[in-house]
Structures are given as structure tokens and as C-alpha cells.
Design a protein around this motif. Structure first.
Motif, PDB file in Angstrom:
ATOM      1  N   ASP A  81       4.982 -41.377 -42.768  1.00 52.83           N
ATOM      2  CA  ASP A  81       5.410 -41.104 -44.142  1.00 52.83           C
ATOM      3  C   ASP A  81       4.843 -39.788 -44.648  1.00 52.83           C
ATOM      4  O   ASP A  81       5.529 -39.024 -45.319  1.00 52.83           O
ATOM      5  CB  ASP A  81       5.000 -42.237 -45.078  1.00 52.83           C
ATOM      6  CG  ASP A  81       5.896 -43.452 -44.956  1.00 52.83           C
ATOM      7  OD1 ASP A  81       6.974 -43.323 -44.337  1.00 52.83           O
ATOM      8  OD2 ASP A  81       5.518 -44.509 -45.472  1.00 52.83           O
ATOM      9  N   VAL A  82       3.578 -39.526 -44.325  1.00 53.46           N
ATOM     10  CA  VAL A  82       2.960 -38.273 -44.766  1.00 53.46           C
ATOM     11  C   VAL A  82       3.664 -37.082 -44.119  1.00 53.46           C
ATOM     12  O   VAL A  82       3.990 -36.108 -44.791  1.00 53.46           O
ATOM     13  CB  VAL A  82       1.444 -38.267 -44.449  1.00 53.46           C
ATOM     14  CG1 VAL A  82       0.854 -36.882 -44.587  1.00 53.46           C
ATOM     15  CG2 VAL A  82       0.728 -39.242 -45.360  1.00 53.46           C
ATOM     16  N   THR A  83       3.909 -37.168 -42.818  1.00 52.29           N
ATOM     17  CA  THR A  83       4.576 -36.042 -42.149  1.00 52.29           C
ATOM     18  C   THR A  83       6.008 -35.886 -42.647  1.00 52.29           C
ATOM     19  O   THR A  83       6.477 -34.762 -42.805  1.00 52.29           O
ATOM     20  CB  THR A  83       4.557 -36.206 -40.626  1.00 52.29           C
ATOM     21  OG1 THR A  83       5.158 -37.452 -40.271  1.00 52.29           O
ATOM     22  CG2 THR A  83       3.154 -36.121 -40.081  1.00 52.29           C
ATOM     23  N   LYS A  84       6.688 -36.990 -42.914  1.00 51.96           N
ATOM     24  CA  LYS A  84       8.050 -36.897 -43.434  1.00 51.96           C
ATOM     25  C   LYS A  84       8.053 -36.260 -44.819  1.00 51.96           C
ATOM     26  O   LYS A  84       8.889 -35.421 -45.135  1.00 51.96           O
ATOM     27  CB  LYS A  84       8.689 -38.288 -43.496  1.00 51.96           C
ATOM     28  CG  LYS A  84      10.142 -38.251 -43.898  1.00 51.96           C
ATOM     29  CD  LYS A  84      10.835 -39.595 -44.035  1.00 51.96           C
ATOM     30  CE  LYS A  84      10.095 -40.812 -43.686  1.00 51.96           C
ATOM     31  NZ  LYS A  84      10.820 -42.043 -43.970  1.00 51.96           N
ATOM     32  N   TYR A  85       7.068 -36.628 -45.641  1.00 53.57           N
ATOM     33  CA  TYR A  85       6.967 -36.091 -46.994  1.00 53.57           C
ATOM     34  C   TYR A  85       6.690 -34.587 -46.958  1.00 53.57           C
ATOM     35  O   TYR A  85       7.255 -33.825 -47.721  1.00 53.57           O
ATOM     36  CB  TYR A  85       5.869 -36.821 -47.758  1.00 53.57           C
ATOM     37  CG  TYR A  85       5.579 -36.231 -49.113  1.00 53.57           C
ATOM     38  CD1 TYR A  85       6.439 -36.436 -50.177  1.00 53.57           C
ATOM     39  CD2 TYR A  85       4.449 -35.444 -49.318  1.00 53.57           C
ATOM     40  CE1 TYR A  85       6.183 -35.893 -51.415  1.00 53.57           C
ATOM     41  CE2 TYR A  85       4.183 -34.894 -50.555  1.00 53.57           C
ATOM     42  CZ  TYR A  85       5.055 -35.123 -51.600  1.00 53.57           C
ATOM     43  OH  TYR A  85       4.799 -34.583 -52.816  1.00 53.57           O
ATOM     44  N   HIS A  86       5.809 -34.167 -46.053  1.00 55.29           N
ATOM     45  CA  HIS A  86       5.454 -32.750 -45.988  1.00 55.29           C
ATOM     46  C   HIS A  86       6.518 -31.909 -45.287  1.00 55.29           C
ATOM     47  O   HIS A  86       6.619 -30.714 -45.545  1.00 55.29           O
ATOM     48  CB  HIS A  86       4.110 -32.559 -45.293  1.00 55.29           C
ATOM     49  CG  HIS A  86       2.960 -32.948 -46.163  1.00 55.29           C
ATOM     50  ND1 HIS A  86       2.628 -32.258 -47.306  1.00 55.29           N
ATOM     51  CD2 HIS A  86       2.083 -33.965 -46.075  1.00 55.29           C
ATOM     52  CE1 HIS A  86       1.593 -32.832 -47.880  1.00 55.29           C
ATOM     53  NE2 HIS A  86       1.246 -33.875 -47.162  1.00 55.29           N
TER      54      HIS A  86
END
Length: 122
Positions: A81-86
Motif C-alpha cells: 500500500d505504501v509503495t502504491k501510494y508513493h
């Protein structure tokens, strides 16, 4: 990550309390140590339960495996989720940049073609 650690520690404490309730340990620290060794499937063997009470230790080891699988999947989902958000702003920005670059290259190509033909360039 701290929450998943606490969620893994809570069942260890519950199992330790059960071992104390069953009379397998006299103090909570020893019961917790034994519980942690079972929970992470290490099983040192320095603390052996009575013959009729061995099964709870095996069940705790299976519980520990399942809890660590759940913890790993939760942490993996969080990282995804963090990588997708960034990366989402980069993906949205990228097509616009490419379109601008193509338009710029097309204008530059048209300008160069006009210069090569000897016609006036605006």
C-alpha cells in the motif's frame, strides 16, 4: 509493525497463563519463556511439560506459525500500500510528461524541417 508484535505477544501471554493454570509452571516469567519458545517453534527442550499436558505445547506451536503467517501478510500488504501510494503520483504524472515531450519533439522536428527547406520559421 509494533501492533503486529503486540498481537503476537498477547497469545504468548495467554498461553503462559494457561500453563500456569494447568500447574506446569510456578511463576509467570518461566511460563512466558516456555510459551515464547513454543510459539516461535524453537522448543529448546529445557522445560518439559508433563506427559498428559504435552498437547497444548504442540497446539501453541501451530498457533504461533499461523500468527506469524498472518503478521507477515499484514506487513507485506502495508508495504504494498505504501509503495502504491508513493508510485501513484509518478504514474499519473508520467503520461502528461510524455505527451508534453512528444508535442515538444514534434514542434522541434517541424521547426528543423522548415529550417532545412529554407522557408521562414516563426
Amino acid at each position: 509493525m509494533l501492533l503486529t508484535l503486540l498481537c503476537n505477544f498477547a497469545p504468548m501471554a495467554i498461553w503462559a497463563a494457561l500453563f500456569m493454570f494447568l500447574g506446569e509452571s510456578s511463576d509467570f516469567a518461566t511460563a512466558l519463556y516456555h510459551s515464547a519458545a513454543n510459539f516461535i517453534t524453537l522448543g529448546y527442550g529445557e522445560f518439559v511439560m508433563s506427559r498428559q499436558r504435552r498437547m497444548p505445547g504442540r497446539i501453541e506451536a501451530a498457533n504461533g506459525i499461523l500468527m506469524f503467517v498472518v503478521s507477515t501478510s499484514v506487513m507485506t500488504a502495508a508495504v504494498m500500500d505504501v509503495t502504491k501510494y508513493h508510485h501513484a503520483p509518478l504514474q499519473q504524472e508520467s503520461p502528461r510528461k510524455h505527451a508534453r515531450a512528444r508535442r515538444r519533439d514534434a514542434r522541434l522536428g517541424h521547426t528543423l524541417a522548415l529550417r532545412g527547406s529554407g522557408r521562414a520559421v516563426a
